[in-house]
Motif scaffolding. Structure first.
Motif, mmCIF file in Angstrom:
data_model
loop_
_atom_site.group_PDB
_atom_site.id
_atom_site.type_symbol
_atom_site.label_atom_id
_atom_site.label_comp_id
_atom_site.label_asym_id
_atom_site.label_seq_id
_atom_site.Cartn_x
_atom_site.Cartn_y
_atom_site.Cartn_z
ATOM 1 N N PRO A 178 2.624 -7.775 -3.445
ATOM 2 C CA PRO A 178 1.579 -7.061 -2.700
ATOM 3 C C PRO A 178 0.253 -7.096 -3.449
ATOM 4 C CG PRO A 178 3.596 -5.749 -2.865
ATOM 5 C CD PRO A 178 3.753 -6.892 -3.802
ATOM 6 N N GLY A 227 -0.106 -8.150 1.855
ATOM 7 C CA GLY A 227 -0.081 -9.353 1.046
ATOM 8 C C GLY A 227 0.446 -10.520 1.838
ATOM 9 N N LEU A 232 -2.307 -1.400 -1.519
ATOM 10 C CA LEU A 232 -1.355 -0.296 -1.357
ATOM 11 C C LEU A 232 -2.054 0.914 -0.755
ATOM 12 C CD1 LEU A 232 1.277 1.418 -2.201
ATOM 13 C CD2 LEU A 232 0.032 1.842 -4.324
ATOM 14 N N THR A 286 3.114 -12.923 3.199
ATOM 15 C CA THR A 286 4.547 -12.847 3.509
ATOM 16 C C THR A 286 5.177 -14.219 3.649
ATOM 17 O OG1 THR A 286 3.982 -12.654 5.849
ATOM 18 C CG2 THR A 286 4.326 -10.604 4.632
ATOM 19 N N HIS A 289 -0.494 -13.475 6.223
ATOM 20 C CA HIS A 289 -0.651 -12.169 5.584
ATOM 21 C C HIS A 289 -0.339 -11.060 6.588
ATOM 22 C CE1 HIS A 289 -2.840 -14.078 2.171
ATOM 23 N NE2 HIS A 289 -3.187 -14.924 3.125
ATOM 24 N N ILE A 298 2.020 -1.617 2.321
ATOM 25 C CA ILE A 298 1.637 -2.653 1.368
ATOM 26 C C ILE A 298 1.135 -3.853 2.154
ATOM 27 C CG2 ILE A 298 3.182 -1.929 -0.489
ATOM 28 C CD1 ILE A 298 5.191 -4.019 0.412
#
Length: 321
Positions: A276, A299, A279, A301, A306, A297
């Motif tokens: 990640p 980021g 947050l 994947t 994203h 979270i």
């Protein structure tokens, strides 16, 4: 089992910022003990290796994420700032709220809801790429996030910001540091009066380290020289601090003195990012069907894809009630 020490700095307006860190921590800890004694509950201990389930996610985002933030209130909102520019709001079903704006932000802080001139709005503090501290608003009649000035006393570029609920009539508690002085947290309260925002400065807090992130817990302000972002997860006797450091999630119940690593398990159709980059968290969500609160979270994947992923902290928050 992995434990990491934080460096702490309490910044309650009731605490003299000139006092040593040990005394500040003691004052903060006593406050927590008093609350626990009143409720009859003990602070839970969270084991390293705790696994939390990913339960929902946005559709593929429009690019890499720079920062995310959550708001409370009757209608929870997730704010997503993109690395290449743009700000987008989502509801608690991970659906877009209106259009994306073109604001270029490097950081967001938690949002707070209020009623201004009989209209319900949600306000997120954010830092532009030029180091200006602004407020980003969602409310009735807006088709995209709107930007307004925050009237804080800052004559240098802002380096970072965090926010939390304010006591009494305040809209939010807010703390920030500048790029030229990242060892001092300037904190205060944002209030609304007659449709205008006003800043009431509190006592600045001095640290012996460069601040990289901060978060308001239930009774103090915690700063870290290492975690890229941190968020408070408060519900019942659980008063935890969730942090992101080098792409790994951690959680602490003693103001970051010990930090237990946690991980996220993919859902049936939800894939969580392995590393990640952003947050957000909140212990009580009043909408969206998250009785135990929510961690988000963001980021990558899959290669080039994203998402913002919704994580259920109920194994921590509801098991302690």
């Amino acid at each position: 089992m992995q434990f990491k020490r934080w460096r702490l700095s309490a910044a309650s307006p009731l605490v003299n910022a000139g006092v040593g860190l040990a005394l500040l921590f003691t004052a903060s800890a006593c406050s927590k003990q008093d609350k626990q004694a009143d409720s009859g509950a003990e602070a839970p201990v969270i084991a390293a290796g705790t696994v939390l389930p990913a339960v929902w996610s946005t559709r593929p985002l429009e690019g890499e994420v720079a920062s995310i933030a959550l708001s409370g209130g009757l209608r929870g909102i997730l704010a997503v700032a993109y690395e290449k520019g743009g700000l987008q709001f989502y509801d608690m079903e991970a659906e877009k709220l209106g259009e994306k704006s073109n604001f270029r932000l490097k950081s967001l802080a938690g949002g707070q809801s209020s009623v201004v001139e009989e209209r319900s709005i949600t306000v997120f503090p954010g830092i532009t790429r030029d180091g200006e501290l602004k407020a980003y608003i969602y409310g009735e009649g807006l088709i995209a996030p709107a930007q307004i000035d925050l009237p804080v006393n800052a004559d240098k570029a802002i380096g970072g910001v965090c926010s939390g609920p304010a006591p009494g009539t305040g809209l939010m508690r807010l703390a920030f540091w500048t790029e030229t002085n990242n060892r001092v947290l300037q904190n205060g309260i944002i209030r609304e009066a007659d449709g205008e925002l006003a800043w009431t400065a509190g006592t600045s807090t001095f640290t012996d380290f460069p601040v990289k992130s901060c978060a308001f817990t239930s009774d103090t302000l915690v700063a870290s020289p290492r975690a890229s972002s941190a968020a408070s997860l408060v519900r019942g006797p659980l008063d935890a601090l969730v942090s992101l450091e080098d792409g790994k999630l951690g959680i602490s119940t003693d103001l970051g003195m010990t930090n237990a690593e946690i991980s996220v398990k993919d859902g049936i159709t939800v894939v969580a990012p392995d590393t990640p980059v952003a947050l957000a968290a909140m212990g009580t969500m009043m909408s969206g069907g998250y009785p135990g609160g929510l961690i988000v979270i963001a980021g990558e994947t899959r290669p080039g894809e994203h998402h913002a992923v919704f994580v259920d902290p109920s194994p921590l928050t509801l098991s302690t009630n």
